[in-house]
Design a protein around this motif. Structure first.
Motif, PDB file in Angstrom:
ATOM      1  N   LEU A 231      -2.560  26.996  34.916  1.00 53.60           N
ATOM      2  CA  LEU A 231      -1.106  25.755  33.981  1.00 53.60           C
ATOM      3  C   LEU A 231      -1.883  25.667  32.826  1.00 53.60           C
ATOM      4  O   LEU A 231      -0.684  24.650  31.961  1.00 53.60           O
TER       5      LEU A 231
ATOM      6  N   SER B 148       6.465  22.608  37.504  1.00 52.63           N
ATOM      7  CA  SER B 148       5.279  22.081  36.212  1.00 52.63           C
ATOM      8  C   SER B 148       6.523  22.641  34.915  1.00 52.63           C
ATOM      9  O   SER B 148       7.053  23.749  34.478  1.00 52.63           O
ATOM     10  N   ASP B 149       5.649  22.182  34.111  1.00 55.62           N
ATOM     11  CA  ASP B 149       5.771  21.988  32.907  1.00 55.62           C
ATOM     12  C   ASP B 149       6.027  23.724  31.776  1.00 55.62           C
ATOM     13  O   ASP B 149       4.923  24.337  32.008  1.00 55.62           O
ATOM     14  N   GLY B 150       7.347  24.240  31.898  1.00 61.47           N
ATOM     15  CA  GLY B 150       6.981  25.638  30.739  1.00 61.47           C
ATOM     16  C   GLY B 150       7.056  26.957  31.939  1.00 61.47           C
ATOM     17  O   GLY B 150       7.173  27.872  31.796  1.00 61.47           O
TER      18      GLY B 150
ATOM     19  N   THR C  99       9.676  27.909  38.418  1.00 61.04           N
ATOM     20  CA  THR C  99       9.364  27.559  39.870  1.00 61.04           C
ATOM     21  C   THR C  99      10.574  27.455  41.111  1.00 61.04           C
ATOM     22  O   THR C  99      11.847  27.385  40.410  1.00 61.04           O
TER      23      THR C  99
ATOM     24  N   GLN D 199      14.765  15.573  36.883  1.00 59.37           N
ATOM     25  CA  GLN D 199      13.698  15.164  36.394  1.00 59.37           C
ATOM     26  C   GLN D 199      13.225  15.468  35.361  1.00 59.37           C
ATOM     27  O   GLN D 199      12.807  15.233  33.756  1.00 59.37           O
ATOM     28  N   GLU D 200      12.751  17.590  34.596  1.00 64.69           N
ATOM     29  CA  GLU D 200      12.515  17.676  34.270  1.00 64.69           C
ATOM     30  C   GLU D 200      13.491  19.179  33.433  1.00 64.69           C
ATOM     31  O   GLU D 200      13.643  19.406  32.746  1.00 64.69           O
TER      32      GLU D 200
ATOM     33  N   LYS E 134      15.256  21.507  34.708  1.00 63.61           N
ATOM     34  CA  LYS E 134      15.250  22.857  34.722  1.00 63.61           C
ATOM     35  C   LYS E 134      15.551  23.828  35.596  1.00 63.61           C
ATOM     36  O   LYS E 134      16.204  23.139  36.913  1.00 63.61           O
TER      37      LYS E 134
END
Length: 125
Positions: free
Chosen positions: A25, A54-56, A59, A83-84, A86
């Protein structure tokens, strides 16, 4: 992973596999995805909600998901992903299986029920 950019590597994310995914990560390869499965492949539903992606990193979520709870799971993972901002996916196997003539088999009917429910969920937006 970086030497095989045409392949997607899905890493199961849970406490048991932390030594594998956590260092990745720091600088995730673009062809890496995480599958959040606290049950370690045993088909047990996650308790306490789903973590945000997770960022980038693409998932997905697994663990005890099937026709009986797919709508609730989709609501929960959509909330976590929102929230992200994505997209996410869900993975299921054990809850899509049935005992058919004494054999443990993939049950196409159960999969179809899940697809119908997912389609209805997505149509709400």
């Amino acid at each position: 992973m970086r030497t095989h950019p045409a392949l997607e590597f899905i890493i199961q994310k849970n406490d048991e596999t932390r030594p594998l995914w956590e260092p990745l990560l720091a600088n995730p390869p673009p062809n890496m995805a995480l599958l959040v499965d606290e049950s370690c492949g045993l088909g047990v539903a996650m308790e306490g909600g789903y973590p945000a992606p997770s960022d980038g990193v693409k998932t997905g979520y697994a663990g005890g998901i099937g026709p009986h709870n797919i709508l609730k799971v989709l609501e929960d993972v959509t909330t976590a992903a929102a929230q992200e901002g994505k997209g996410v996916w869900v993975d299921m196997e054990s809850r899509l299986r049935s005992d058919i003539n004494g054999s443990d088999c993939f049950d196409g009917h159960k999969a179809f029920v899940v697809l119908q429910q997912a389609q209805e969920f997505l149509a709400k937006d």
